[in-house]
Enzyme design. Sequence first.
Site, PDB file in Angstrom:
ATOM      1  N   GLU A   1       0.852  -1.202   0.000  1.00 42.47           N
ATOM      2  CA  GLU A   1       0.000   0.000   0.000  1.00 42.47           C
ATOM      3  C   GLU A   1       0.892   1.258   0.000  1.00 42.47           C
ATOM      4  O   GLU A   1       1.974   1.258   0.592  1.00 42.47           O
ATOM      5  CB  GLU A   1      -0.836  -0.039   1.293  1.00 42.47           C
ATOM      6  CG  GLU A   1      -1.785   1.111   1.519  1.00 42.47           C
ATOM      7  CD  GLU A   1      -2.512   0.982   2.874  1.00 42.47           C
ATOM      8  OE1 GLU A   1      -2.140   0.119   3.714  1.00 42.47           O
ATOM      9  OE2 GLU A   1      -3.463   1.757   3.093  1.00 42.47           O
TER      10      GLU A   1
ATOM     11  N   LYS B   1      -9.453   2.528  -1.939  1.00 44.02           N
ATOM     12  CA  LYS B   1      -9.696   1.830  -0.653  1.00 44.02           C
ATOM     13  C   LYS B   1     -11.048   2.185  -0.040  1.00 44.02           C
ATOM     14  O   LYS B   1     -11.367   3.367   0.146  1.00 44.02           O
ATOM     15  CB  LYS B   1      -8.567   2.173   0.315  1.00 44.02           C
ATOM     16  CG  LYS B   1      -8.570   1.393   1.627  1.00 44.02           C
ATOM     17  CD  LYS B   1      -7.309   1.733   2.435  1.00 44.02           C
ATOM     18  CE  LYS B   1      -7.202   0.937   3.721  1.00 44.02           C
ATOM     19  NZ  LYS B   1      -5.935   1.249   4.438  1.00 44.02           N
TER      20      LYS B   1
ATOM     21  N   CYS C   1      -5.172  -3.307   2.503  1.00 36.41           N
ATOM     22  CA  CYS C   1      -4.874  -3.358   3.940  1.00 36.41           C
ATOM     23  C   CYS C   1      -6.123  -3.560   4.799  1.00 36.41           C
ATOM     24  O   CYS C   1      -6.719  -4.614   4.790  1.00 36.41           O
ATOM     25  CB  CYS C   1      -4.068  -2.123   4.343  1.00 36.41           C
ATOM     26  SG  CYS C   1      -3.097  -2.428   5.837  1.00 36.41           S
TER      27      CYS C   1
ATOM     28  N   VAL D   1      -0.202  -2.378  10.634  1.00 35.21           N
ATOM     29  CA  VAL D   1       0.370  -1.984  11.918  1.00 35.21           C
ATOM     30  C   VAL D   1      -0.190  -2.844  13.061  1.00 35.21           C
ATOM     31  O   VAL D   1       0.462  -3.012  14.076  1.00 35.21           O
ATOM     32  CB  VAL D   1       0.153  -0.482  12.219  1.00 35.21           C
ATOM     33  CG1 VAL D   1       0.942   0.368  11.251  1.00 35.21           C
ATOM     34  CG2 VAL D   1      -1.313  -0.092  12.166  1.00 35.21           C
TER      35      VAL D   1
HETATM   36  C1  ACM Z   1      -3.989   0.034   7.125  1.00 32.63           C
HETATM   37  O1  ACM Z   1      -5.087  -0.082   6.592  1.00 32.63           O
HETATM   38  N1  ACM Z   1      -2.994   0.639   6.510  1.00 32.63           N
HETATM   39  C2  ACM Z   1      -3.732  -0.520   8.456  1.00 32.63           C
END
Ligand code: ACM
Length: 267
Positions: A40, A111, A148, A175
Site C-alpha cells: 500500500e 480503498k 490493507c 500496523v
Molecule cells: C492500514 O489499513 N494501513 C492498516
Amino acid sequence: MKIGFLQFKPELCKPDENILKVREIISNCKNSYDLLVLPELANSGYLFSSREEALSASDEIPGGNFCRALAEISKEKNAFIAAGISERAGDKLYNSAVLVSPNGDIDTYRKTHLFLDEKVWFSPGDTGLNVFEISGKFGKVKVGMMICFDWIFPESARTLALKGAQIIIHPSNLVLSYCQQAMFTRAVENRVFTITANRTGTEINGDKELYFTGKSVIVDTKGNYLCTAGENDETIMIAEIDPEAALDKNVTAKNNIFEDRREEFYF
Ligand code: ACM
C-alpha cells in the site's frame, strides 16, 4: 501461474527514491513471475503530517511518474504489477491500488475502509470492490483488489470472491498484528488465493511514529501459507499456483460455500 509480492520500506514523501528501490529489488530477483504485488502507498509512505505533504507525494493515474514507471516495469518483465498508490484526482486524494498490465492498461481500486488518519488525508474509495480478468501464458484469471484494513471487513473478500475473483491482491501497510494470520480465514472461507504485500520498517514524522509488521504472505485456497517474508526483509517471494483451484467451491462432497449460503438469515 507464478504470483509474488515485493516487500520493502518506502521512504516517506520520496516517490522517486521509492521507484528506484523497487527497480533495484526487481533487478536483483532472478526468478520470473506473472503477477507481482507491491505494498500500500508504495509511492508515498504513510505517516503524513499535513495535506501538503500527502499531496506532494501523490501520483495521477495513469499519467503520473510512479504509474508510468510501473508500466515500464510491467512491460519489461512481461508481468502484471499491482501497487498501492497515493492517488491525486482533481482536488481529491485517494488511497488506491493499480493493476498495471504489460500492454499498458491500468485498472484502479480506491480503498473502501480507511484506517486511522487516512480519514484525514484521503477521500473514501468510490470504485467499489471489483474483479478484473488478466490473461497471459498462464491463461485467463480473475483477480480482485482490496487494500490493507479492508481485510477486517469479511464483506470485502467475500464480495470479490462472489464476483469471481480467484486471486485477491492485497497491498498493505499493516500496523496491527492480526492480519497475516487472519488471511488464512479469508482464503479458506472464500476458497481463493490471497497475496498480502506488506511494508516494513518504522516511520517517524514529528511526534508521530508507526511500526509496520512486514511478514507478507501468500495463502492458497486451503489455507496453506505458500510464502511468508521476514519482518524486516526487503525481498520478492514467488509461489507457483494453479488458479483453477479457486473455481472449486466444494469444501466437502455435500458443501459448496456459495450454494450453501442462507442469505435470508444474513443482513
Ligand atoms: C492500514 O489499513 N494501513 C492498516
